[in-house]
Design an enzyme around this catalytic site. Sequence first.
Site, PDB file in Angstrom:
ATOM      1  N   TYR A 148       0.849  -1.201   0.000  1.00 21.80           N
ATOM      2  CA  TYR A 148       0.000   0.000   0.000  1.00 21.80           C
ATOM      3  C   TYR A 148       0.884   1.252   0.000  1.00 21.80           C
ATOM      4  O   TYR A 148       0.634   2.213  -0.741  1.00 21.80           O
ATOM      5  CB  TYR A 148      -0.902  -0.070   1.236  1.00 21.80           C
ATOM      6  CG  TYR A 148      -1.675   1.172   1.574  1.00 21.80           C
ATOM      7  CD1 TYR A 148      -2.818   1.528   0.879  1.00 21.80           C
ATOM      8  CD2 TYR A 148      -1.281   1.979   2.646  1.00 21.80           C
ATOM      9  CE1 TYR A 148      -3.543   2.668   1.227  1.00 21.80           C
ATOM     10  CE2 TYR A 148      -1.993   3.103   3.006  1.00 21.80           C
ATOM     11  CZ  TYR A 148      -3.124   3.451   2.291  1.00 21.80           C
ATOM     12  OH  TYR A 148      -3.834   4.576   2.644  1.00 21.80           O
ATOM     13  N   LYS A 199     -15.770  -3.331  19.044  1.00 20.98           N
ATOM     14  CA  LYS A 199     -15.592  -4.476  19.954  1.00 20.98           C
ATOM     15  C   LYS A 199     -15.963  -4.091  21.390  1.00 20.98           C
ATOM     16  O   LYS A 199     -16.590  -4.865  22.098  1.00 20.98           O
ATOM     17  CB  LYS A 199     -14.128  -4.948  19.925  1.00 20.98           C
ATOM     18  CG  LYS A 199     -13.757  -5.650  18.623  1.00 20.98           C
ATOM     19  CD  LYS A 199     -12.300  -6.073  18.642  1.00 20.98           C
ATOM     20  CE  LYS A 199     -11.922  -6.728  17.321  1.00 20.98           C
ATOM     21  NZ  LYS A 199     -10.627  -7.414  17.393  1.00 20.98           N
TER      22      LYS A 199
HETATM   23  P1  NAD Z   1     -12.465   4.839   2.088  1.00 20.85           P
HETATM   24  O1  NAD Z   1     -12.259   3.407   1.706  1.00 20.85           O
HETATM   25  O2  NAD Z   1     -13.546   5.154   3.044  1.00 20.85           O
HETATM   26  O3  NAD Z   1     -12.664   5.728   0.782  1.00 20.85           O
HETATM   27  C1  NAD Z   1     -12.088   5.395  -0.462  1.00 20.85           C
HETATM   28  C2  NAD Z   1     -13.176   5.485  -1.511  1.00 20.85           C
HETATM   29  O4  NAD Z   1     -12.595   5.207  -2.796  1.00 20.85           O
HETATM   30  C3  NAD Z   1     -14.291   4.444  -1.307  1.00 20.85           C
HETATM   31  O5  NAD Z   1     -15.557   5.068  -1.181  1.00 20.85           O
HETATM   32  C4  NAD Z   1     -14.231   3.582  -2.554  1.00 20.85           C
HETATM   33  O6  NAD Z   1     -15.485   3.135  -3.026  1.00 20.85           O
HETATM   34  C5  NAD Z   1     -13.572   4.547  -3.540  1.00 20.85           C
HETATM   35  N1  NAD Z   1     -12.994   3.790  -4.660  1.00 20.85           N
HETATM   36  C6  NAD Z   1     -12.202   2.693  -4.593  1.00 20.85           C
HETATM   37  N2  NAD Z   1     -11.931   2.240  -5.829  1.00 20.85           N
HETATM   38  C7  NAD Z   1     -12.569   3.074  -6.683  1.00 20.85           C
HETATM   39  C8  NAD Z   1     -12.705   3.096  -8.100  1.00 20.85           C
HETATM   40  N3  NAD Z   1     -12.120   2.159  -8.852  1.00 20.85           N
HETATM   41  N4  NAD Z   1     -13.449   4.066  -8.653  1.00 20.85           N
HETATM   42  C9  NAD Z   1     -14.075   4.997  -7.891  1.00 20.85           C
HETATM   43  N5  NAD Z   1     -13.991   5.033  -6.547  1.00 20.85           N
HETATM   44  C10 NAD Z   1     -13.254   4.063  -5.956  1.00 20.85           C
HETATM   45  O7  NAD Z   1     -11.049   5.352   2.634  1.00 20.85           O
HETATM   46  P2  NAD Z   1     -10.689   6.703   3.387  1.00 20.85           P
HETATM   47  O8  NAD Z   1     -10.287   6.348   4.760  1.00 20.85           O
HETATM   48  O9  NAD Z   1     -11.747   7.718   3.178  1.00 20.85           O
HETATM   49  O10 NAD Z   1      -9.370   7.128   2.603  1.00 20.85           O
HETATM   50  C11 NAD Z   1      -9.373   8.122   1.593  1.00 20.85           C
HETATM   51  C12 NAD Z   1      -7.960   8.275   1.059  1.00 20.85           C
HETATM   52  O11 NAD Z   1      -7.068   8.641   2.102  1.00 20.85           O
HETATM   53  C13 NAD Z   1      -7.394   6.992   0.442  1.00 20.85           C
HETATM   54  O12 NAD Z   1      -6.628   7.314  -0.688  1.00 20.85           O
HETATM   55  C14 NAD Z   1      -6.516   6.449   1.529  1.00 20.85           C
HETATM   56  O13 NAD Z   1      -5.488   5.632   1.018  1.00 20.85           O
HETATM   57  C15 NAD Z   1      -5.992   7.737   2.152  1.00 20.85           C
HETATM   58  N6  NAD Z   1      -5.555   7.549   3.547  1.00 20.85           N
HETATM   59  C16 NAD Z   1      -6.475   7.281   4.517  1.00 20.85           C
HETATM   60  C17 NAD Z   1      -6.047   7.099   5.824  1.00 20.85           C
HETATM   61  C18 NAD Z   1      -7.018   6.808   6.936  1.00 20.85           C
HETATM   62  O14 NAD Z   1      -6.590   6.627   8.073  1.00 20.85           O
HETATM   63  N7  NAD Z   1      -8.311   6.753   6.714  1.00 20.85           N
HETATM   64  C19 NAD Z   1      -4.679   7.186   6.144  1.00 20.85           C
HETATM   65  C20 NAD Z   1      -3.780   7.447   5.116  1.00 20.85           C
HETATM   66  C21 NAD Z   1      -4.219   7.653   3.827  1.00 20.85           C
END
Ligand code: NAD
Length: 325
Positions: A148, A199
């Site tokens: 990742y 949990k």
């Molecule tokens: P999330 O899974 O809730 O949101 C990601 C969204 O992307 C989902 O709604 C999913 O349906 C959409 N998606 C996936 N594949 C897709 C596609 N092919 N076409 C269109 N949409 C698609 O995750 P999040 O926690 O909201 O994270 C958002 C971003 O922030 C991500 O890039 C994640 O890697 C990054 N991030 C999050 C965290 C965290 O702690 N939540 C930490 C570091 C980085």
Amino acid sequence: MKKALVCGAGGFIGSHLVKRLKKEGYWVRGVDLKYPEFSDSAADEFQIHDLREQPNCERAVITREGGPFDEVYQLAADMGGMGFIHAAECEIMRNSSLVNIHMTDASARTGVKRYFFSSSACVYRDMEPEEPELSEEAAYPALPDNEYGWEKLYAERMAMAYGRRFGMVIRLARFQNTYGPEGTWRGGREKAPAALCRKIAEIKDGGTIEIWGDGTAMRAYTYIDDLLDGIYLLMQSGLEDGVNIGRQEYVSVNELVRVIAEVAGKEVHVKHIEGPVGVKARNFRHDRISAIGWESRFSLRDGIGRTYPWVKAQGEAARRAEQTS
Ligand code: NAD
């Protein structure tokens, strides 16, 4: 009125970001594979697209008037907590890379002015708990702990390359673990704070929960509103290259359990079991984001105080629905 496209607007951070941009006065289009699960989208328009497909990215980046968006926020990713990151390496590398390749390319070629990419603290190497905090340049020489993180580094570099070639302003945020209401709380993609809230909500006072590993892994958790402040400030700023966003309150997983138990008002016992734990520690400098006026407003206790009741209510609603079906 500025026009923004939010990719991943059906997800946790994306759906909150849409609300924030609306408050800041933007016209917003959200795009995702799905609508937000826990509330209606605040977007002016929501398109369902699979962004792994180039033509869908090309459609998404064109406004109704036929021009490019002023700002694109790319948060779509195949994403989950540590269990998912370990089990779905191939899906993460394939799906998220395709989304990033096509969305960066479509945005640049269409003439988008500013492009935001949501990278992650997973781009950094594993650390010892007491090690001095790393600054952003320490992502190189690169040694992310998981695939990742490698995918995020590649996507960062691609965005910067397109920025140089097409004159598109690139803003790269490296998020730390972020949590809050309306995040995934069950199903295998949930992250540690939501999983532990669930949990603990499910057990009686004095009950036992299982956690992966010995609970000594150190982390910093960022409440969603703090992250949104950081995204907004960064996008308006002149800061180039990767920028860490996260609260500098380091706790072990065992301490996180203790904070949630305190908020829940329960005595909680922990059984440590085998499972994917991830890195030992992550300690980052935040000078860059602080220099543009960012400050964390929510302690872990404050954020959990807002998140636990939401997860608990979700669990209760799900149980009622199961009983009546
Ligand atoms: P999330 O899974 O809730 O949101 C990601 C969204 O992307 C989902 O709604 C999913 O349906 C959409 N998606 C996936 N594949 C897709 C596609 N092919 N076409 C269109 N949409 C698609 O995750 P999040 O926690 O909201 O994270 C958002 C971003 O922030 C991500 O890039 C994640 O890697 C990054 N991030 C999050 C965290 C965290 O702690 N939540 C930490 C570091 C980085």
